[in-house]
Design an enzyme around this catalytic site. Structure first.
Site, short mmCIF file in Angstrom:
data_model
loop_
_atom_site.label_atom_id
_atom_site.label_comp_id
_atom_site.label_asym_id
_atom_site.label_seq_id
_atom_site.Cartn_x
_atom_site.Cartn_y
_atom_site.Cartn_z
N CYS A 232 0.82 -1.22 0.00
CA CYS A 232 0.00 0.00 0.00
C CYS A 232 0.85 1.27 0.00
CB CYS A 232 -0.97 0.00 1.17
SG CYS A 232 -2.12 1.37 1.07
N ASP A 233 1.47 1.60 1.12
CA ASP A 233 2.24 2.85 1.21
C ASP A 233 3.34 2.92 0.16
OD1 ASP A 233 0.79 3.89 3.27
OD2 ASP A 233 2.09 3.09 4.83
N VAL A 234 3.97 1.78 -0.14
CA VAL A 234 5.14 1.80 -1.02
C VAL A 234 4.76 2.04 -2.48
CG1 VAL A 234 6.51 0.33 0.49
CG2 VAL A 234 5.18 -0.72 -1.35
N ILE A 235 3.44 2.03 -2.79
CA ILE A 235 3.02 2.32 -4.16
C ILE A 235 2.06 3.51 -4.19
CG2 ILE A 235 3.38 0.00 -5.10
CD1 ILE A 235 0.37 -0.50 -4.66
N SER B 166 0.93 4.18 7.19
CA SER B 166 1.11 5.63 7.34
C SER B 166 -0.20 6.34 7.63
CB SER B 166 1.70 6.20 6.06
OG SER B 166 0.73 6.14 5.03
#
Lengths: 454, 99
Positions: A380-383, A421
């Site tokens: 999720c956060d990393v994309i 996040s």
């Protein structure tokens, strides 16, 4: 003299072993070279001191280490390594505090200073690592825990701890050590506890790397206390390795170390209402077989959610099916895709995915423009493209995998909630994104079946 | 005595920085567990302190020997287990048939 030469040879053997870890093909040999150096060092000291009961203790510790090393699974590796960091700290604290408590007499100031410093660093590493390991194992809440005045307390412990170490410069000698030593132990133990307890799940890679570094530093300082060139040399190696990894992790997560350690509040996850587009007209799933068959170049993005769902094998089968169908498949690895540096690579290697299919962020990002289809699994956060645009959010400025530049994206996450996040993922709203909510163990095999033999 | 120790500390840190920086992110987990094993070098300090310590302190130094040895054996073992899993695509077919 002989001991000094032997020590230098052993340190060089360790350096050569690490050098061999540049490539997976030579890394196994590198590790075994390290083992050989360590065995030589232990035998050398046993031969020098000649204590038979020490041999028994070595065997006991060795057996426990063997059991731990055999039983730990790949998904548990972060907590195992956190635990080992802690044990390294414990050994440093024990050795240096006993050295300070039973001095031979006539020790210089450096002895007292380093003994108390190593004791403090050691106990800090032990307590902090145990808390981190318990969190990773799920025996403590993975969420950050804050107490009132948390930052003030951290600052207080750091200040008083530093003062108690520095006091050895003014009052060296055994008179006050019986007061300073226990005080240092208590203060640094509390600092470790309060430091680790407020670190949340996704920040774990930073804190594990940091304690890895501290365990090396504690060893090096203990080396100054007990006059061991091996301890200072090897401790420095470990300390530097941990520091390098800490830096890499901080950069990958857009954090700075003082913020994680010292007191600037890391924004806890907020449950913002996730902007769901439930009013979608046609079931997008009907388009899936066509999309999958039409695409030629694929990039798979695994996230920690995939590991939580234990879907590595399912992803491997998806990749196999794609390759059988003649598709080009790459796998994109974000530096913080797991719970510690490099964790995702190990999890994928475990299910037999060859490492030459794995691509790092800098290598894969320019390639998304020419990618037909990205399949994100539990990431999720990393994309999240908001990292590029949403100023003021915790992920702003964090390097992400630029999957939204590809022609089509399929997201297979458990739900549409924001990642760790707390920032909603704007990728989900983009017109070329298809979302498949649910357990990856169910959604991924469905995709595999669509590619299937048909 | 101390100058030599400080020099070894700095030299190892500088050389280590060069060598460790070139380990690829692919192998960062085994790198860290390998470092766990290396920090088990404290077993050397534990053994000498154990041999020199009075009987009252032996429980602590003995504990240090055990704990450090867990690091040595556990660290090298998990590193070996992980590193043996990494292989290239061309090696894969043979291994899969072996399964």
């Amino acid at each position: 003299m002989l001991l000094t030469v032997a020590s230098i040879i052993i340190v060089i053997a360790f350096l050569a072993g690490i050098h061999l870890m540049q490539s997976p093909e030579t890394a196994v040999a590198g590790n075994r070279l390290g083992l050989a150096g360590m065995t030589a060092a232990i035998l050398l000291v046993l031969w020098n001191t000649g204590s038979p009961s020490a041999g028994i203790l070595l065997v006991v510790g060795g057996l426990i280490g063997f059991l731990l090393g055999q039983l730990v699974t790949m998904i548990q590796m972060p907590q195992a390594i956190a635990l080992l960091n802690g044990l390294g700290g414990a050994a440093s604290a024990l050795v240096s505090s006993v050295a300070a408590a039973y001095p031979a007499g006539g020790e210089p100031v450096v002895f007292w200073f380093t003994a108390v410093l190593a004791t403090g660093l050691g106990i800090l590493t032990l307590v902090g690592s145990i808390v981190a390991a318990l969190k990773l194992q799920g025996w403590l809440s993975q969420r950050p825990v804050f107490v009132p005045g948390h930052n003030f307390l951290l600052g207080l412990f750091l200040l008083t701890g530093t003062l108690s170490v520095l006091s050895t410069l003014i009052y060296p000698g055994r008179e006050l050590i019986r007061l300073i030593l226990p005080l240092t132990l208590v203060i640094f133990a509390l600092y470790g506890l309060f430091l680790s307890i407020r670190v949340g799940g996704a920040d774990m890679p930073i804190i594990i790397s940091f304690f890895n570094s501290l365990s090396g530093l504690a060893t090096a300082v203990t080396g100054l206390t007990v006059f061991s060139l091996l301890l200072t040399g090897v401790g420095a190696l470990v300390g530097v390795a941990g520091m390098i990894l800490t830096q890499i992790m901080c950069r990958a997560m857009n954090r700075n170390l003082p913020a994680v350690l010292g007191g600037i509040k890391v924004k806890p996850p907020e449950k913002e209402a996730s902007p769901d587009r439930t009013g979608e007209a046609a079931d997008p799933r009907e388009r899936l077989p066509g999309i999958l068959k039409g695409a030629q170049s694929f990039v798979i993005v695994p996230g920690y959610g995939m590991a939580v769902a234990q879907a590595q094998q399912a992803v491997k089968e998806l990749i196999d099916a794609l390759q059988v169908a003649g598709k080009e498949v790459k796998i994109a690895i974000h530096p913080v895709a797991g719970r510690m540096p490099g964790h995702m690579n190990v999890l994928l290697a475990e299910v037999g995915i060859p490492y030459d299919m794995l691509f790092e962020l800098e290598t894969i990002n320019p390639k998304f423009k020419n990618t037909d289809l990205v399949i994100a699994v539990g990431a999720c956060d990393v994309i999240n493209p908001a990292a590029n645009t949403a100023e003021g959010t915790p992920i702003y400025g964090m390097p992400i995998l630029e999957v939204s530049q590809s022609r089509q994206v399929i997201v297979c996450n458990l739900d549409s909630n924001p990642g760790y996040s707390g920032v909603p993922n704007t990728l989900y709203q983009e017109p070329h994104t298809l979302t498949l909510w649910g357990d990856a163990l169910e959604t991924i095999p469905k995709l595999t079946a669509m590619i299937g033999p048909g | 005595m101390y100058p030599g120790l400080f020099i070894s500390l700095i030299a190892a840190a500088l050389l280590g920085y060069r060598v460790i920086s070139s380990v690829p992110p692919l192998l960062h987990t085994p790198l860290m567990s390998g470092m766990n094993a290396l920090s088990g070098i404290i077993v050397i300090g534990a053994l000498t302190t154990y041999a020199a310590s009075p009987s009252g302190a032996r429980i602590w130094t003995g504990l240090a020997v055990i704990v450090a040895m867990i690091n040595v054996v556990g660290g090298f073992l998990v590193t070996d287990r992980m590193l043996r899993m990494f292989h290239r695509r061309d090696e894969q077919t043979g291994e899969l048939e072996g399964d």
